[in-house]
Design a protein around this motif. Structure first.
Motif, PDB file in Angstrom:
ATOM      1  N   ILE A 106       0.829  -1.219   0.000  1.00 21.04           N
ATOM      2  CA  ILE A 106       0.000   0.000   0.000  1.00 21.04           C
ATOM      3  C   ILE A 106       0.860   1.264   0.000  1.00 21.04           C
ATOM      4  O   ILE A 106       0.421   2.321   0.451  1.00 21.04           O
ATOM      5  N   ASN A 107       2.077   1.170  -0.503  1.00 18.62           N
ATOM      6  CA  ASN A 107       3.018   2.284  -0.425  1.00 18.62           C
ATOM      7  C   ASN A 107       4.210   1.988  -1.333  1.00 18.62           C
ATOM      8  O   ASN A 107       4.918   0.993  -1.105  1.00 18.62           O
ATOM      9  N   PRO A 108       4.471   2.801  -2.353  1.00 18.30           N
ATOM     10  CA  PRO A 108       5.623   2.559  -3.224  1.00 18.30           C
ATOM     11  C   PRO A 108       6.956   2.529  -2.485  1.00 18.30           C
ATOM     12  O   PRO A 108       7.883   1.827  -2.912  1.00 18.30           O
ATOM     13  N   ALA A 109       7.078   3.286  -1.391  1.00 20.24           N
ATOM     14  CA  ALA A 109       8.337   3.283  -0.639  1.00 20.24           C
ATOM     15  C   ALA A 109       8.563   1.930   0.031  1.00 20.24           C
ATOM     16  O   ALA A 109       9.689   1.413   0.053  1.00 20.24           O
ATOM     17  N   VAL A 110       7.501   1.328   0.556  1.00 22.15           N
ATOM     18  CA  VAL A 110       7.612  -0.012   1.145  1.00 22.15           C
ATOM     19  C   VAL A 110       7.977  -1.013   0.057  1.00 22.15           C
ATOM     20  O   VAL A 110       8.858  -1.861   0.237  1.00 22.15           O
ATOM     21  N   THR A 111       7.311  -0.927  -1.081  1.00 25.56           N
ATOM     22  CA  THR A 111       7.611  -1.824  -2.197  1.00 25.56           C
ATOM     23  C   THR A 111       9.059  -1.666  -2.640  1.00 25.56           C
ATOM     24  O   THR A 111       9.752  -2.651  -2.899  1.00 25.56           O
ATOM     25  N   PHE A 112       9.525  -0.424  -2.717  1.00 25.68           N
ATOM     26  CA  PHE A 112      10.908  -0.162  -3.133  1.00 25.68           C
ATOM     27  C   PHE A 112      11.900  -0.774  -2.146  1.00 25.68           C
ATOM     28  O   PHE A 112      12.882  -1.407  -2.555  1.00 25.68           O
ATOM     29  N   GLY A 113      11.644  -0.597  -0.849  1.00 23.30           N
ATOM     30  CA  GLY A 113      12.535  -1.176   0.158  1.00 23.30           C
ATOM     31  C   GLY A 113      12.573  -2.687   0.074  1.00 23.30           C
ATOM     32  O   GLY A 113      13.656  -3.311   0.163  1.00 23.30           O
ATOM     33  N   LEU A 114      11.421  -3.315  -0.106  1.00 26.33           N
ATOM     34  CA  LEU A 114      11.363  -4.774  -0.211  1.00 26.33           C
ATOM     35  C   LEU A 114      12.012  -5.258  -1.502  1.00 26.33           C
ATOM     36  O   LEU A 114      12.608  -6.343  -1.535  1.00 26.33           O
ATOM     37  N   PHE A 115      11.928  -4.447  -2.558  1.00 23.61           N
ATOM     38  CA  PHE A 115      12.615  -4.802  -3.801  1.00 23.61           C
ATOM     39  C   PHE A 115      14.127  -4.774  -3.611  1.00 23.61           C
ATOM     40  O   PHE A 115      14.839  -5.678  -4.058  1.00 23.61           O
ATOM     41  N   GLU A 174      10.668  13.579   5.789  1.00 20.64           N
ATOM     42  CA  GLU A 174      10.170  12.464   4.980  1.00 20.64           C
ATOM     43  C   GLU A 174      11.144  11.282   4.986  1.00 20.64           C
ATOM     44  O   GLU A 174      10.724  10.129   5.025  1.00 20.64           O
ATOM     45  N   ILE A 175      12.437  11.574   4.968  1.00 21.89           N
ATOM     46  CA  ILE A 175      13.438  10.493   4.998  1.00 21.89           C
ATOM     47  C   ILE A 175      13.353   9.722   6.313  1.00 21.89           C
ATOM     48  O   ILE A 175      13.259   8.486   6.329  1.00 21.89           O
ATOM     49  N   ILE A 176      13.361  10.441   7.419  1.00 26.20           N
ATOM     50  CA  ILE A 176      13.356   9.778   8.728  1.00 26.20           C
ATOM     51  C   ILE A 176      12.020   9.077   8.978  1.00 26.20           C
ATOM     52  O   ILE A 176      11.971   7.951   9.476  1.00 26.20           O
ATOM     53  N   GLY A 177      10.926   9.748   8.611  1.00 24.33           N
ATOM     54  CA  GLY A 177       9.613   9.144   8.811  1.00 24.33           C
ATOM     55  C   GLY A 177       9.458   7.846   8.036  1.00 24.33           C
ATOM     56  O   GLY A 177       8.936   6.847   8.559  1.00 24.33           O
ATOM     57  N   THR A 178       9.913   7.834   6.778  1.00 28.11           N
ATOM     58  CA  THR A 178       9.810   6.619   5.973  1.00 28.11           C
ATOM     59  C   THR A 178      10.758   5.548   6.480  1.00 28.11           C
ATOM     60  O   THR A 178      10.441   4.351   6.440  1.00 28.11           O
ATOM     61  N   PHE A 179      11.928   5.950   6.973  1.00 25.54           N
ATOM     62  CA  PHE A 179      12.841   4.980   7.575  1.00 25.54           C
ATOM     63  C   PHE A 179      12.162   4.245   8.727  1.00 25.54           C
ATOM     64  O   PHE A 179      12.237   3.014   8.831  1.00 25.54           O
ATOM     65  N   VAL A 180      11.481   4.987   9.587  1.00 22.05           N
ATOM     66  CA  VAL A 180      10.778   4.373  10.719  1.00 22.05           C
ATOM     67  C   VAL A 180       9.748   3.366  10.219  1.00 22.05           C
ATOM     68  O   VAL A 180       9.660   2.232  10.721  1.00 22.05           O
ATOM     69  N   LEU A 181       8.981   3.745   9.211  1.00 21.29           N
ATOM     70  CA  LEU A 181       7.943   2.862   8.688  1.00 21.29           C
ATOM     71  C   LEU A 181       8.532   1.602   8.057  1.00 21.29           C
ATOM     72  O   LEU A 181       8.130   0.478   8.391  1.00 21.29           O
ATOM     73  N   VAL A 182       9.483   1.762   7.138  1.00 22.10           N
ATOM     74  CA  VAL A 182      10.015   0.600   6.412  1.00 22.10           C
ATOM     75  C   VAL A 182      10.839  -0.295   7.334  1.00 22.10           C
ATOM     76  O   VAL A 182      10.807  -1.519   7.219  1.00 22.10           O
ATOM     77  N   TYR A 183      11.560   0.297   8.273  1.00 23.88           N
ATOM     78  CA  TYR A 183      12.284  -0.493   9.277  1.00 23.88           C
ATOM     79  C   TYR A 183      11.307  -1.348  10.076  1.00 23.88           C
ATOM     80  O   TYR A 183      11.555  -2.526  10.358  1.00 23.88           O
ATOM     81  N   THR A 184      10.158  -0.771  10.432  1.00 19.11           N
ATOM     82  CA  THR A 184       9.140  -1.523  11.167  1.00 19.11           C
ATOM     83  C   THR A 184       8.585  -2.653  10.315  1.00 19.11           C
ATOM     84  O   THR A 184       8.344  -3.761  10.814  1.00 19.11           O
ATOM     85  N   VAL A 185       8.373  -2.400   9.025  1.00 20.77           N
ATOM     86  CA  VAL A 185       7.881  -3.449   8.122  1.00 20.77           C
ATOM     87  C   VAL A 185       8.855  -4.621   8.086  1.00 20.77           C
ATOM     88  O   VAL A 185       8.446  -5.787   8.211  1.00 20.77           O
ATOM     89  N   PHE A 186      10.129  -4.327   7.932  1.00 20.50           N
ATOM     90  CA  PHE A 186      11.130  -5.394   7.900  1.00 20.50           C
ATOM     91  C   PHE A 186      11.157  -6.167   9.218  1.00 20.50           C
ATOM     92  O   PHE A 186      11.208  -7.395   9.232  1.00 20.50           O
ATOM     93  N   SER A 187      11.129  -5.459  10.320  1.00 17.90           N
ATOM     94  CA  SER A 187      11.208  -6.110  11.629  1.00 17.90           C
ATOM     95  C   SER A 187       9.969  -6.953  11.919  1.00 17.90           C
ATOM     96  O   SER A 187      10.060  -8.059  12.448  1.00 17.90           O
ATOM     97  N   ALA A 188       8.797  -6.425  11.574  1.00 19.43           N
ATOM     98  CA  ALA A 188       7.546  -7.123  11.878  1.00 19.43           C
ATOM     99  C   ALA A 188       7.358  -8.369  11.033  1.00 19.43           C
ATOM    100  O   ALA A 188       6.648  -9.295  11.444  1.00 19.43           O
TER     101      ALA A 188
END
Length: 288
Positions: A106-115, A174-188
């Motif tokens: 639900i977020n291109p930034a999450v998709t990009f990180g997972l890619f 935006e950089i720090i906020g997205t880092f928090v989100l994507v880091y949480t996705v990876f950890s969870a």
């Protein structure tokens, strides 16, 4: 005998009780022949549409309830806290609903990180991003269709760097906020965590939703909180005002940089993928 039992017990405890999935192919053409691939794209489209519809309606509703020009109550409405809950709560709900179908990006930034971490192929990543952006546009379009006067009057939920903040500050937020989100996705979603905490099941969408909630609390006053390029693009396209477009690059560059840093940090620092790969290479090179 006792010594043998002790050794066997130590062996059982040292055994690896989880398995990392193999890296996704860089280009997996075979995906294009599977219905599950298109089902996942549809799920990402609908989830992002619903996400933008609910959250942008919440933002506009709050602004209309507190508008002094129409005798609004400055202490009324849901407030910034309620807006943050709207974004975080919807992510929790939608990730829970779609995780088993598309992974609930639900977020291109999450998709990009997972890619970058080789969790999804290039084809899937690109198609997800397109579906997310189209879904966001449709979601905001529904809001405008239902409440056109309020939509135009109250900014259409578009992300902009707030007055008093520089573009550099907005980019950093935006950089720090997205880092928090994507880091949480990876950890969870880490298989190692799932194995270690199997006796206390962890509902992955919950920490992800809370991450979105907390980041919104911190950065709504700065940028309105993007951390999701599809969310920012969808609102900018439908609202279509100069300020939203002038700042649009911040809501793509910032989240993508934050996602890349989070992917590198989790995969290569916390999980030590680089060290493992190097160790495997050294072991294989010693085999004659």
């Amino acid at each position: 005998m006792a010594k043998d039992i002790e050794v066997s017990q130590q062996g059982s405890f040292s055994a690896k009780d989880y398995h990392d999935p193999p890296p996704a192919p860089l280009v997996d053409v075979e995906e294009l022949t599977k219905w599950s691939f298109y089902r996942a794209i549809i799920a990402e489209f609908i989830a992002t549409l619903l996400f933008l519809y609910i959250t942008v309606l919440t933002v506009i509703g709050y602004k209309s309830q507190t508008d002094p020009n129409i005798n609004g109550d400055q202490c009324g409405g849901v407030g910034i806290l309620g807006i943050a809950w709207s974004f975080g709560g919807m992510i929790f709900v939608l990730v829970y609903c779609t995780a088993g179908i598309s992974g609930g990006h639900i977020n291109p930034a999450v998709t990009f990180g997972l890619f970058l971490a080789r969790k999804v192929s290039l084809i899937r990543a690109v198609m997800y991003m397109i579906a997310q952006c189209l879904g966001a546009m449709c979601g905001v379009g529904l809001v405008k269709g239902f409440q056109k006067a309020y939509f135009v009057r109250y900014g259409g939920g578009a992300n902009e760097v707030s007055t008093g903040y520089s573009k550099g500050v907005g980019l950093g937020a935006e950089i720090i906020g997205t880092f928090v989100l994507v880091y949480t996705v990876f950890s969870a979603t880490d298989p190692k965590r799932s194995a270690r905490d199997s006796h206390v099941p962890v509902l992955a969408p919950l920490p992800i939703g809370f991450a979105v909630f907390m980041v919104h609390l911190a950065t709504i006053p700065v940028t309105g909180t993007g951390i999701n390029p599809a969310r920012s693009l969808g609102a900018a396209v439908i609202y279509n005002k100069d300020k939203a477009w002038d700042d649009q690059w911040i809501f793509w560059v910032g989240p993508f940089i934050g996602a890349a840093i989070a992917a590198f940090y989790h995969q290569y620092i916390l999980r030590g993928s680089a060290i493992k790969a190097f160790g495997s290479f050294r072991s294989s090179s010693n085999v004659v």
